[in-house]
Design an enzyme around this catalytic site. Structure first.
Site: not given
Length: 532
Positions: A60, A200, A219, A239, A243-244, A258, A324
């Site tokens: 990003r 996003k 988030h 990130s 989380k994943t 997410d 990713r």
């Protein structure tokens, strides 16, 4: 020329976007992949995955994100954390982008953001790249084919990587720009091929819209006990904090990885897919996610692979550490079809502590939960933003400051109200370093983290013995079956105890300095946590 299925009253021309080449509406995966291959946007990988690179931008560009300042947003946006663009500059940018688009082919997906129909947003995304359209189809929730005949977009995103902004003419920072105009219900993205800007951008929009409805945008990832959606949990984190990985549990049903909302009815996923980091991904440690990298249509972003066999190299980060894969939710065997769950019984805040100070898990009071939510301490992980090449300690309020357009206490107060109303237990989990800081210590063993989380989520951890942390005042378990006792006490893992003490004091001071910005907006019990 129009190809595909669309509400005849809601074409791009009906929105004032005319003079384009072919416009492809709501193509399905095989057709999108055919177009992407025909345009040399990538290659076909094992199992029909789509292999592509994003060029210069592999993460990003938060410094290039802008919000248009209008009468609506003047007093509702957290301008200290947001780049401001004037209405006049946005209008010129919009006009110049539309002129640039003339004669070019574009791909449109009409999608839903939000599994709860009461709070969903109907969004149209118009992309120059075919593979971006595939990414969008994975990441958002898909209307039924019949629903497309009457679909009316509430917001529109135009993504044009070949357009370069002019900072002087468009009021931005560089040739790259992501500009959101709440009043005109539009987001413009230019000069970046990084697909994550699409999702996003919409996430930031939801974070602006939902608090007015009393919904807490988060988030976070989320899951629930299989067969019992009422017993759910959410996992906040930036990130790279897990989380994943940690929400993909074979014993629990995945709601999403997410972005979620917490309404008066419970938890709901914003999205319809997952966007997982693949660096060091292994079939043994994360079999469900690994399997998606060889499934039809999965988007594989910025991964090195064998040109002949198409075998992926999960350790080669020469393109980026932010490699990713994007895939639809149903590629995970235990994923929720509805994207809905009950009110969270457990709220987990994931932090990647590069200082090696925080314990692997700690239990928080409601006041401590708000303190750590507002603090959002973690480390930016290599690759997720431009210029980040190794973990950088940082404070990112609500564990997602770049996506939070309103002031932090808006979200903090919403979370606190939800916790109080529904009796959630809150945990701080460190997936960062132990035995020393980054460069000296080692990463927290994922097996230990999973064991601790299982004990927290099934309630057994609450029955154990806890000690009070001398630096932060939260409760830390002293023994958990399956986890070495020494690991639960960070100081014990350091060879140089004096170095740990100095590092801990440094971190405490960093927390205190960061939190001064919130003192004027918080209650006395949260201030007591801050003061210690």
């Amino acid at each position: 020329m129009t190809i595909g299925r669309v509400n005849p009253d809601q074409t791009l021309e009906a929105q004032g976007i005319s003079g384009l080449g072919q416009v492809y509406y709501n193509l399905l995966e095989p057709a999108i992949i055919e177009e992407a291959l025909r345009r040399d946007e990538g290659e076909l990988g094992k199992g029909g995955a789509f292999l592509c690179e994003t060029g210069e931008f592999t993460g990003r560009s938060p410094k290039d994100k802008f919000t248009v300042k209008t009468a609506t947003t003047a007093d509702t946006i957290w301008w200290e954390n947001t780049n401001e663009m004037s209405e006049a500059h946005f209008d010129v940018l919009h006009a110049d982008m539309l002129a640039h688009m003339k004669g070019r082919d574009y791909f449109v997906q009409d999608v839903f953001c939000g599994a709860d129909p009461s709070h969903r947003l109907d969004v149209r995304l118009c992309t120059e790249l075919a593979w971006h359209n595939l990414f969008i189809r994975h990441m958002f929730r898909r209307p039924d084919r019949a629903e497309l005949d009457t679909f009316v977009p509430e917001f529109t995103v135009i993504n044009c990587p070949s357009f370069k902004a002019d900072p002087a003419r468009h009021g931005c920072r560089s040739e790259t720009v992501i500009a959101m105009n709440i009043d005109k219900k539009m987001i413009l993205i230019a000069n970046t091929q990084y697909a994550g800007e699409n999702k996003k951008g919409i996430f930031g929009l939801m974070n602006y819209l939902l608090p007015e409805k009393g919904v807490m945008p988060m988030h976070c990832s989320a899951n629930h006990v299989t067969g019992n959606p009422v017993d759910s949990a959410v996992f906040f984190g930036l990130s790279g904090t897990g989380k994943t990985t940690l929400s993909a549990d074979s014993e629990r049903t995945l709601i999403g990885d997410d972005e979620h909302g917490w309404s008066d009815r419970g938890t709901f996923n914003f999205e319809g897919g997952c966007y997982a980091k693949t660096i060091s991904l292994s079939r043994e440690a994360e079999p469900e996610i690994y399997a998606t990298t060889e499934m039809f249509g999965t988007v594989i972003e910025n991964m090195v692979y064998d040109q002949e066999t198409k075998e992926l190299d999960f350790e080669d980060d020469s393109l980026t550490a932010n490699m990713r894969c994007a895939y639809p939710m149903h590629y995970i065997p235990n994923a929720s079809e509805s994207g809905l769950g009950g009110h969270p019984k457990n709220v987990v805040m994931l932090t990647c502590d590069a200082f090696g100070v925080l314990p692997p898990i700690a239990r928080l009071t409601p006041a401590q939960a708000m303190y750590h939510m507002l603090s959002g301490f973690t480390s930016k992980v290599a690759g997720t933003e431009r210029g980040v090449t190794e973990p950088e300690p940082t404070f990112s309020t609500c564990f997602g400051a770049p996506f939070m357009p309103r002031r932090p206490e808006v979200y903090g107060n919403l979370l606190r109200e939800k916790i109080a109303a529904h009796g959630a237990t809150c945990w701080l989990v460190n997936t960062g370093w132990t035995g020393g800081a980054y460069g000296t210590g080692s990463r927290m063993p994922i097996k230990a983290t999973r064991t601790l989380l299982h004990a927290a989520l099934d309630g057994s951890l609450n029955d154990g013995q806890f000690r009070k942390d001398p630096h932060f005042g939260f409760e830390v378990p002293v023994h958990v079956t399956g986890v070495e006792d020494r690991l639960l006490d960070p100081r014990a893992t350091w060879e140089d105890k004096a170095a740990y003490d100095a590092q801990a004091q440094k971190l405490v001071e960093m927390f205190a300095e960061n939190f001064t910005q919130y003192v004027a907006y918080i209650d006395e019990d949260v201030k007591a946590v801050a003061i210690g």
